[in-house]
Write a protein that holds these residues in place. Structure first.
Motif, short mmCIF file in Angstrom:
data_model
loop_
_atom_site.label_atom_id
_atom_site.label_comp_id
_atom_site.label_asym_id
_atom_site.label_seq_id
_atom_site.Cartn_x
_atom_site.Cartn_y
_atom_site.Cartn_z
N THR A 30 28.69 47.68 20.14
CA THR A 30 29.46 48.91 20.03
C THR A 30 30.56 48.88 21.09
OG1 THR A 30 27.51 50.10 19.28
CG2 THR A 30 29.34 51.43 20.09
N GLU A 81 25.63 46.45 26.59
CA GLU A 81 24.41 46.11 25.87
C GLU A 81 23.57 45.17 26.73
OE1 GLU A 81 23.64 47.09 22.67
OE2 GLU A 81 25.53 48.13 22.29
N SER A 105 30.83 58.77 13.51
CA SER A 105 29.92 57.66 13.78
C SER A 105 30.64 56.33 13.64
CB SER A 105 28.69 57.71 12.87
OG SER A 105 29.07 57.53 11.52
N ARG A 154 39.91 48.37 14.74
CA ARG A 154 38.62 48.91 14.27
C ARG A 154 38.63 49.16 12.79
NH1 ARG A 154 36.46 52.81 19.09
NH2 ARG A 154 36.88 51.31 20.66
N SER A 178 33.68 55.76 14.60
CA SER A 178 34.53 55.55 15.76
C SER A 178 33.81 54.77 16.85
CB SER A 178 35.05 56.88 16.30
OG SER A 178 33.99 57.63 16.84
N GLY A 179 32.51 54.81 16.89
CA GLY A 179 31.76 54.08 17.90
C GLY A 179 31.24 52.74 17.41
N LYS A 180 31.50 52.39 16.18
CA LYS A 180 31.00 51.14 15.62
C LYS A 180 31.85 49.98 16.10
CE LYS A 180 27.97 52.76 12.54
NZ LYS A 180 26.62 52.53 12.53
N ALA A 181 31.27 48.79 16.02
CA ALA A 181 31.99 47.59 16.39
C ALA A 181 33.18 47.39 15.46
CB ALA A 181 31.06 46.39 16.30
N CYS A 182 34.18 46.70 15.97
CA CYS A 182 35.35 46.40 15.15
C CYS A 182 34.91 45.51 14.00
CB CYS A 182 36.39 45.68 16.00
SG CYS A 182 36.96 46.64 17.39
N THR A 193 29.55 43.51 27.37
CA THR A 193 30.33 44.64 26.86
C THR A 193 31.42 44.09 25.95
OG1 THR A 193 31.88 44.59 28.73
CG2 THR A 193 29.99 46.08 28.91
N THR A 233 30.47 49.99 25.14
CA THR A 233 29.08 50.21 25.55
C THR A 233 28.49 48.93 26.11
OG1 THR A 233 28.79 51.85 23.80
CG2 THR A 233 26.79 50.94 24.76
N GLY A 258 25.29 42.58 17.04
CA GLY A 258 26.17 43.74 16.85
C GLY A 258 26.43 44.43 18.17
#
Length: 140
Positions: A59, A64, A28, A140, A30-34, A132, A62, A57
């Motif tokens: 991701t 948004e 989980s 990250r 790995s997909g989070k924002a830096c 994006t 992705t 926030g």
């Protein structure tokens, strides 16, 4: 006897559950924002006329949807490394007349922020449809 078996089973299963939890947590993340990057929108001002920023926030990788009408004097702040791409369009047409702003990893850290005025980008002036964000995995 039943209680002993139950205790042994609990001891045998606990490490497996812990490992699964760590794997899920790592996945989980790995997909989070830096953690060293952020987007802050300044669409309102305080009584002194200073922009009031609110963090959005994102991701990495992705699209948004923002669908946000912005004031003529709206600003946004980008902090840290990464590439942000803004579009007036929704995510399905995000690439049409998109505006990309890059903060190279070797030039920006978490505390390095830059404020941009929407009016400087005719493509997104007064309206942001989608955004994006991408960053290096090292960031990250």
């Amino acid at each position: 006897m039943f209680m002993v078996l139950k205790s042994l089973l609990a001891l045998a299963v606990a490490p497996l559950l812990s490992s699964a939890s760590l794997i899920k947590s790592a996945h989980s993340m790995s997909g989070k924002a830096c953690p060293s990057s952020s987007l802050e929108l300044g669409m309102t001002k305080d009584a002194a006329g200073t922009p009031v920023f609110s963090e959005k926030g994102l991701t990495p990788g992705t699209c948004e949807s923002l669908a946000m009408t912005c004031p003529e004097d709206g600003v946004f702040k980008l902090c840290g490394p990464g590439t942000w791409t803004f579009s007036r369009m929704t995510c399905d047409k995000h690439d049409y007349k998109a505006v990309s702003i890059e903060h190279p990893s070797d030039s920006y850290s978490k505390s390095d922020c830059k404020v941009y005025e929407l009016k400087d980008y005719y493509q997104i002036d007064t309206y942001i449809g989608s955004v994006t964000f991408t960053c290096d995995t090292a960031s990250r």
